[in-house]
Enzyme design. Sequence first.
Site, PDB file in Angstrom:
ATOM      1  N   ASP A  11      43.204  39.744  32.214  1.00  0.00           N
ATOM      2  CA  ASP A  11      43.392  40.964  31.436  1.00  0.00           C
ATOM      3  C   ASP A  11      43.915  42.098  32.311  1.00  0.00           C
ATOM      4  O   ASP A  11      44.743  42.902  31.877  1.00  0.00           O
ATOM      5  CB  ASP A  11      42.072  41.381  30.791  1.00  0.00           C
ATOM      6  CG  ASP A  11      41.549  40.343  29.816  1.00  0.00           C
ATOM      7  OD1 ASP A  11      42.379  39.634  29.215  1.00  0.00           O
ATOM      8  OD2 ASP A  11      40.326  40.241  29.663  1.00  0.00           O
ATOM      9  N   ASN A  43      34.128  43.845  23.568  1.00  0.00           N
ATOM     10  CA  ASN A  43      32.887  43.073  23.664  1.00  0.00           C
ATOM     11  C   ASN A  43      31.969  43.658  24.714  1.00  0.00           C
ATOM     12  O   ASN A  43      32.434  44.217  25.721  1.00  0.00           O
ATOM     13  CB  ASN A  43      33.173  41.618  24.091  1.00  0.00           C
ATOM     14  CG  ASN A  43      33.915  40.831  23.042  1.00  0.00           C
ATOM     15  OD1 ASN A  43      33.728  41.033  21.849  1.00  0.00           O
ATOM     16  ND2 ASN A  43      34.765  39.913  23.490  1.00  0.00           N
ATOM     17  N   ASN A  56      47.693  31.738  30.592  1.00  0.00           N
ATOM     18  CA  ASN A  56      47.328  30.983  31.788  1.00  0.00           C
ATOM     19  C   ASN A  56      47.633  29.499  31.596  1.00  0.00           C
ATOM     20  O   ASN A  56      48.214  29.095  30.589  1.00  0.00           O
ATOM     21  CB  ASN A  56      45.864  31.232  32.166  1.00  0.00           C
ATOM     22  CG  ASN A  56      44.872  30.693  31.139  1.00  0.00           C
ATOM     23  OD1 ASN A  56      45.191  29.825  30.324  1.00  0.00           O
ATOM     24  ND2 ASN A  56      43.651  31.202  31.175  1.00  0.00           N
ATOM     25  N   GLY A  94      46.340  31.474  38.379  1.00  0.00           N
ATOM     26  CA  GLY A  94      45.183  31.701  39.234  1.00  0.00           C
ATOM     27  C   GLY A  94      45.598  31.932  40.677  1.00  0.00           C
ATOM     28  O   GLY A  94      46.467  32.757  40.970  1.00  0.00           O
ATOM     29  N   THR A 127      36.201  36.939  35.883  1.00  0.00           N
ATOM     30  CA  THR A 127      36.175  37.556  34.559  1.00  0.00           C
ATOM     31  C   THR A 127      37.075  38.790  34.529  1.00  0.00           C
ATOM     32  O   THR A 127      36.917  39.699  35.342  1.00  0.00           O
ATOM     33  CB  THR A 127      34.743  37.971  34.172  1.00  0.00           C
ATOM     34  OG1 THR A 127      33.873  36.872  34.331  1.00  0.00           O
ATOM     35  CG2 THR A 127      34.696  38.467  32.733  1.00  0.00           C
ATOM     36  N   GLY A 129      35.783  42.409  26.642  1.00  0.00           N
ATOM     37  CA  GLY A 129      36.678  42.163  25.523  1.00  0.00           C
ATOM     38  C   GLY A 129      38.105  42.231  26.025  1.00  0.00           C
ATOM     39  O   GLY A 129      38.483  43.191  26.722  1.00  0.00           O
ATOM     40  N   GLU A 172      41.582  37.217  20.207  1.00  0.00           N
ATOM     41  CA  GLU A 172      40.153  37.366  19.934  1.00  0.00           C
ATOM     42  C   GLU A 172      39.863  38.106  18.630  1.00  0.00           C
ATOM     43  O   GLU A 172      38.703  38.245  18.263  1.00  0.00           O
ATOM     44  CB  GLU A 172      39.465  38.080  21.105  1.00  0.00           C
ATOM     45  CG  GLU A 172      39.336  37.209  22.338  1.00  0.00           C
ATOM     46  CD  GLU A 172      38.531  37.848  23.453  1.00  0.00           C
ATOM     47  OE1 GLU A 172      38.078  37.098  24.331  1.00  0.00           O
ATOM     48  OE2 GLU A 172      38.372  39.089  23.462  1.00  0.00           O
ATOM     49  N   ASN A 181      39.684  45.385  27.960  1.00  0.00           N
ATOM     50  CA  ASN A 181      40.001  45.221  29.382  1.00  0.00           C
ATOM     51  C   ASN A 181      41.461  45.564  29.655  1.00  0.00           C
ATOM     52  O   ASN A 181      41.788  46.251  30.633  1.00  0.00           O
ATOM     53  CB  ASN A 181      39.743  43.778  29.829  1.00  0.00           C
ATOM     54  CG  ASN A 181      38.295  43.368  29.724  1.00  0.00           C
ATOM     55  OD1 ASN A 181      37.398  44.193  29.616  1.00  0.00           O
ATOM     56  ND2 ASN A 181      38.060  42.063  29.742  1.00  0.00           N
TER      57      ASN A 181
END
Length: 314
Positions: free
Chosen positions: A261, A14, A192, A231, A257, A42, A148, A46
């Site tokens: 990945d 992406n 996650n 996280g 972001t 994407g 995706e 990534n």
Amino acid sequence: MDGQHSVVVFGSMNMDLSVACERIPEAGETIAGSDFFTAAGGKGANQAVAAARRGATTYMIAAVGDDGFGRELMAGLEDAGVDCANVAHLADVPTGTATILRSGGDNRIVLSAGANAVRTPEDVESVIDKLAASGAAPMGSVFIAQGECDLGATAAALVRAHRHGLFTIFNPAPACNLPEEAWHEVDLVCLNETECAAITGIMPVDEASCTAALRKIEELTDGGMGVITLGSAGSVALIDDDFMHVPAQRCEAVDTTGAGDTYIGVFAAARAAGELIFECMIQASFASGLAVTRLGAQPSIPTWDEVVAWMMGW
């Protein structure tokens, strides 16, 4: 493993369109933004870049449009050392995009799949067959897929890769489900907290709930394992029936972001290099910790030298 194994990624490519805002707007509301930029992204791309920067020989299976975004994404992957011979260029479908709102170190993302949804199960299976037959992806290599792309193609790819003897990693992001047959061909699920809750019905908030969720993943995959990324709370897994927790490194998050990945790509590359699962988690944690201190998806992914330097200085 002897370090000669590769990483094969079937996934999305992406162009990320990212803008900062003080807060996420309400429905129907327009607010001012700033610091707009475009960056290669994407989840599949990534993860491929992260694996390549960790040092793995990495092959990308994907599709882009025959447009400016597609050409720019291809150039970025090739610059990172990813083999793009199996990325299709489509004249009648646009390259996928992700529109990202950044606020307070967090983000909200809207995807437009474009070319990412086009590759068929038969198409992807034939590429995996070719890579296995040529020796590019021998037994013991690592295969990664996410949520995706077309889920039928994703399921078929996981089955075919596993039956060629590849270690299969599935990242159900966005949260998605697979046919039972495909789940049984997954060696490791990396997801996650929100994806974990969607897949297992359990929100992982402490050791007991994390353990219960990891048990569910073992059942779902018929003996595979799970790694849950939490996280700033780190990541967890059950390894030989022992609960393992790798803390996250303390850092100031600028943009999350691509952090997940980065974790998966580095994990896969470390696994392909013969590292134990717990060591893969440690390396992945340091790499993703560095990634959140920078803007963008692929631009934020560190090199292996940067990761090693941070680990040595910790």
